[in-house]
Design a protein around this motif. Structure first.
Motif, short mmCIF file in Angstrom:
data_model
loop_
_atom_site.label_atom_id
_atom_site.label_comp_id
_atom_site.label_asym_id
_atom_site.label_seq_id
_atom_site.Cartn_x
_atom_site.Cartn_y
_atom_site.Cartn_z
N SER A 80 86.64 37.23 26.82
CA SER A 80 86.36 36.17 27.73
C SER A 80 85.99 35.43 28.05
CB SER A 80 84.45 37.69 27.88
OG SER A 80 83.91 36.82 27.63
N GLU A 81 85.64 35.20 29.26
CA GLU A 81 85.82 33.53 30.26
C GLU A 81 84.55 32.78 29.62
OE1 GLU A 81 88.23 31.85 33.05
OE2 GLU A 81 89.21 33.88 31.94
N GLU A 82 83.71 33.50 28.78
CA GLU A 82 82.55 33.36 28.51
C GLU A 82 82.14 32.31 27.09
OE1 GLU A 82 80.54 32.70 30.97
OE2 GLU A 82 81.76 33.63 32.10
N THR A 83 83.57 33.07 26.65
CA THR A 83 83.36 32.35 25.05
C THR A 83 83.51 30.98 25.58
OG1 THR A 83 86.50 32.00 25.06
CG2 THR A 83 84.93 34.73 23.99
N VAL A 84 83.21 30.13 23.55
CA VAL A 84 83.52 28.53 24.16
C VAL A 84 85.08 27.78 24.28
CG1 VAL A 84 83.17 26.69 22.53
CG2 VAL A 84 81.34 28.76 21.84
N ASP A 128 79.83 34.57 22.36
CA ASP A 128 81.28 33.75 22.01
C ASP A 128 81.45 34.37 20.01
OD1 ASP A 128 83.13 31.46 21.65
OD2 ASP A 128 82.56 32.68 19.58
N HIS A 129 83.00 35.73 20.27
CA HIS A 129 82.55 36.50 19.06
C HIS A 129 83.15 35.76 18.32
CE1 HIS A 129 80.67 39.08 21.91
NE2 HIS A 129 80.16 39.11 21.14
N THR A 130 84.03 34.15 17.87
CA THR A 130 85.11 34.07 17.16
C THR A 130 84.77 33.23 15.92
OG1 THR A 130 84.34 31.85 18.02
CG2 THR A 130 85.66 33.17 19.50
N GLN A 131 83.12 33.75 15.16
CA GLN A 131 82.47 33.87 14.07
C GLN A 131 82.16 34.71 13.19
OE1 GLN A 131 80.29 29.22 13.66
NE2 GLN A 131 80.05 30.03 15.64
#
Ligand SMILES: [Zn+2]
Lengths: 610, 296
Positions: A80-84, A128-131
């Protein structure tokens, strides 16, 4: 010194046939790395997905029992546009805009055979779902090993930032769930995926199985240990110990150019039509393996893969991974444009094999140890290949010193950039990050090289790189190497002020009054860095004298004789001067500027004239 | 010799529309003689050519002087190389390089405005007219030459737009092809046609302006067009030579005085070659005028 001519394809193939495949890795630690990954990746080139599984044997290398595992799920940066990542990069990285979405779906995650996905938390930073944080029911004692397995589906984004696809060219990077770096004190050095920094991991043994359509060509981290057809598919296995990541690149039309430097087998994969460029990339890679190997310690792996991406895949270009990098550049070899065409990018990405690959620093916390050091050794290699004053542009009628270009880049506009010793998230912009980390760090080091000797700086960086081979050093370790080599003043008076405070060393000729008694000259020094320099004095009879200026802030005196002109730092050794336009006074040797300007205007007006 | 109305040779495809008059036949012997005479015409009119050269020199001197003083002021006594040059570029805005650029734009506009009357007078001089007649013709035929220029400009723009289509289609259909070399070479090949269109339009413009000294606008366009066939070879080599005498010489590694002499001599030679072309252009269009007996 010019690089040796590359082997022709035939000669390279012959050499490979005679020497056999690369033997055991040259210079790896004897023991096995503490962790082990097996990643199986099946690429669907139509849907641009990777369906895969990962099996990890993980050892608690810290001093304390572990109650949590921390994974990176970096492809979610593109969901999405909302990630870090997307917010920091404003959906655009290095001039390439985001054009679609990407993500990773975890289907299963088991620790010692027990499902842990239900308890996991993947939103450690809002949106943010990168972790992924996975709590453990039983603590893992120091030195104990656990087995982790997971299955996943990764949707590759259109290639705009390192990983993704551009038509049928696929870059599988950061595509599988991977553990964050475990520090000695039991904390996880975990961070969301940032636009300008992604690397910090533990060394491990990586086995990667890549499953692609029959006829496709694959480049990947490590040595290819098997390659078989399964129906309409081609399945390859790649293995490498003592690396901290694994990656693959796949396309149906990649062509191969083979070469060798010492014990290292080099494989250049390039689009059709890029043959001459591939030869140049190979030539620079070979020269770099020799030069960096000598300065920083031997390249420890048996093979190296260089990918020349096609046009349209700029988002993945100029990117380093263990034993593999993506370079950049036009299809035509242009060795006379080192800063613009093939040389700079290949030298830089190859340099990362040391500063990031072998000396595995935390890129997000200390980008200067990664990009900054790499940019200096890049310039140092181009200096070796082309000579100092031609290392940027090497044309018969135009020559530019590569570090003069980096200096102009580092100064940019008048606003002061953040100092190089800034964490990735704290730069004001990507421009600020580039100017500071790449350009300023490298010009600080080049100023050291030109002021106190190039060989000494090479030995110093060599000491740092060898001491921390397969380690994870910090800036203090770099400063320690400098202090051992130069004395403790080096970090206190030069490196810390320049890298942590952005201190410069600028000169200006404030007064030049020639007269019968001699010339009264005042030179002002700004900035605290004690860069030694000289005042060049040209007299009426054409004689030249060099007067050393000490580190004092001001030189004020009378120079005897018929002084025609003075210039401070005429040798262009101090690259930390904001403007070189005020560095001299007096007569200027005519350069035919008017003749050229007139002819230029006449030629252009000839187009509009009668 | 019957050259008035060459019967259409069998099997030759003609793109000439029916309303467009049949061009008079060309005579290779005559065209050869134009080329010989043009050298003499150009030499005889060398005084006028020198005046034209001085006018462009004066126009060029203005931006050149601004550039030089800006660069010299910026660089101080530094040799103009390496990072000094980069600093001038970097600090260009505050150094007033913008003003220097503006000077060039003004000089170009002035050159464009002057080019029509100056060229008319120049052609008249090459045609052997005396100084008074040259000035008179330049003033009298100015509006006509402007009309010719505008018409050719519009036609050229339309044809150029069409001529760019193949390159554009090649570009779009080969974008994404992994072999970027194929894309680039095909697009480059596709750009040969627009280049030819531009060169043809420029030669036509010179020929039509030469014709309009004596002919109406329509007649000038027509005669200029007809004359293209016999004169395009000359136009091409003169253009190539003038380009060669221009920007490529800028980087000659010579000491300042020698550089000035070489560059100014080459500029003068370039002007002379242009006079040689205009003299031939005049011969070609004049030959199509009825008073020169080709169809009597
Ligand atoms: Zn880099």
């Amino acid at each position: 010194m010019l690089p040796r001519r590359p082997l022709s394809r035939f000669a390279a193939a012959l050499a490979l046939a005679l020497l056999g495949p690369a033997t055991a890795a040259a210079d790896l630690p004897d023991d096995a790395p503490p962790h082990h990954y097996e990643v199986i990746a099946t690429l669907d080139p139509e849907a641009h997905t990777i369906v895969g599984s990962v099996t990890i044997r993980f050892t608690n290398t810290s001093r304390v029992p572990l109650t949590e595992l921390r994974f990176h799920l970096y492809m979610n940066a593109f969901e999405s546009e909302e990630t870090v990542f997307m917010k920091e990069s404003r959906s655009s990285l290095r001039g390439v805009r985001a054009r679609g979405e990407g993500s990773i779906e975890l289907e299963t995650l088991r620790v010692e055979g027990v499902d842990r996905l239900g308890r996991a938390d993947d939103e450690l930073v809002e949106n943010d779902h990168t972790q992924l944080s996975v709590p453990l029911t039983t603590a893992v004692e120091p030195g104990a090993q656990i087995a982790i397995d997971a299955t996943f589906t990764t949707h590759l984004p259109p290639l705009f930032a390192r990983a993704g696809y551009s038509r049928d060219f696929h870059v599988g990077a950061q595509f599988f769930p991977k553990l964050a770096k475990l520090e000695d004190d039991g904390t996880w050095a975990s961070f969301p995926y940032h636009g300008n920094g992604e690397f910090y991991s533990d060394f491990a043994r990586y086995e990667l199985v890549v499953d692609v359509p029959e006829g496709w060509v694959v480049g990947a981290t490590g040595a290819r240990t098997s390659d078989r057809s399964e129906g309409s598919r081609r399945v390859m296995r790649f293995e490498q110990a003592w690396v901290h990541d694994t990656v693959f690149v796949a396309a149906p039309w990649l062509e191969e150019l083979l070469g060798r430097e010492g014990d290292v087998a080099i494989r250049v994969l390039h689009p059709p039509g890029y043959g001459s460029a591939a030869e140049r990339h190979l030539e620079v890679t070979r020269a770099g393996l020799r030069h960096f190997g000598e300065v920083l310690g031997e390249y420890p792996y048996a093979q190296l893969t260089v990918i020349v991406p096609p046009r349209g895949a700029e988002g993945g270009a100029g990117m380093e991974y263990p034993t593999l990098f993506l370079t950049a550049g036009p299809w035509l070899a242009m060795p006379r444009l080192p800063f613009i065409a093939q040389d700079e990018v290949t030298a830089h990405e190859l340099g990362h094999q040391w500063f990031q690959g072998i000396v595995a620093t935390n890129e997000v916390a200390h980008p200067m140890l990664d990009e900054g050091l790499t940019e200096w050794i890049t310039g140092d290699l181009l200096h070796e290949l082309h000579g100092r004053d031609r290392s940027g542009v090497d044309l018969p009628f135009l020559r530019l010193d590569g570090f003069a270009i980096r200096r102009a880049w580092s100064l940019g506009d008048d606003e002061p950039a953040s100092p190089p010793a800034t964490a990735v998230g704290d730069f004001r912009s990507s421009m600020d990050y580039g100017r500071s980390v790449y350009a300023r760090t490298s010009t600080v080091l080049e100023t050291v090289a030109r002021s106190w000797g190039r060989e000494k700086l090479r030995r110093t960086l060599g000491d740092y790189a060898r001491r921390h081979r397969f380690g994870h050093p910090e800036p203090a370790d770099l400063y320690a190497s400098f202090d051992r080599s130069y004395g403790p003043w080096m970090s206190a008076r030069v490196l810390r002020p320049a890298l942590e405070d952005g201190e410069l060393a600028a000169f200006r000729v404030m007064r030049f009054e020639p007269g019968d008694e001699g010339a009264r000259v005042t030179v002002q020094r700004a900035g605290s860095l004690p860069i030694p320099t000289q005042l060049r004095v040209v007299r009426g009879d054409g004689s030249v004298e060099w007067i050393p200026l000490s580190g004092r802030p001001r030189f004020d005196g009378t120079i005897e004789g018929d002084v025609r002109s003075v210039r401070v730092d005429a040798a262009r050794n101090a690259l930390l001067d904001r403007s070189r336009l005020d560095d001299g006074a007096g007569d200027r040797p005519s350069t035919g500027l008017l003749a050229r300007a007139l002819h230029f205007a006449q030629s252009l007006l000839g187009v509009f004239g009668p | 010799m019957s050259a008035t109305d060459p019967s259409p040779s069998s099997g030759t495809l003609s793109l000439r529309p029916s309303f467009w008059p049949r061009p008079p036949a060309s005579d290779p012997e005559m065209e050869k003689s134009y080329r010989r005479s043009a050298w003499k015409d150009a030499w005889d009119a060398r005084a006028a050519t020198f005046v034209v050269h001085l006018i462009t020199l004066a126009l060029a001197a203005w931006p050149a002087a601004v550039w030089r003083s800006t660069m010299a002021a910026a660089a101080g006594p530094a040799p103009l190389e390496q990072d000094v040059l980069l600093d001038i570029v970097r600090e260009g805005e505050s150094l007033g390089l913008g003003g220097a650029l503006l000077a060039f734009v003004f000089a170009s506009v002035l050159a464009m405005l002057l080019s029509v009357p100056v060229q008319l007078a120049w052609i008249a001089a090459l045609a052997g007219r005396d100084r008074r007649q040259c000035l008179e013709l330049a003033l009298r035929r100015w509006p006509r030459a402007i009309a010719v220029t505008l018409l050719i400009g519009v036609i050229a723009a339309l044809v150029l737009a069409l001529a760019c289509l193949p390159a554009y289609f090649l570009h779009t259909s080969y974008t994404g092809e992994p072999n970027a070399r194929t894309h680039d070479l095909l697009v480059l090949a596709g750009l040969v046609v627009p280049l030819l269109v531009v060169m043809t339009a420029c030669a036509w413009l010179d020929l039509a302006r030469a014709a309009c000294i004596r002919q109406s606008v329509g007649e000038s366009l027509k005669r200029g067009w007809w004359a293209l066939k016999g004169s395009s070879g000359t136009y091409t080599w003169v253009t190539v030579a003038r380009v060669g005498l221009g920007l490529p010489l800028l980087m000659l590694p010579l000491p300042p005085i020698a550089l000035l002499i070489v560059l100014q001599s080459s500029a003068l030679l370039a002007t002379f070659l242009r006079s040689r072309w205009l003299a031939e252009a005049w011969r070609h269009v004049a030959a199509r005028v009825s008073e020169i007996p080709s169809d009597s």
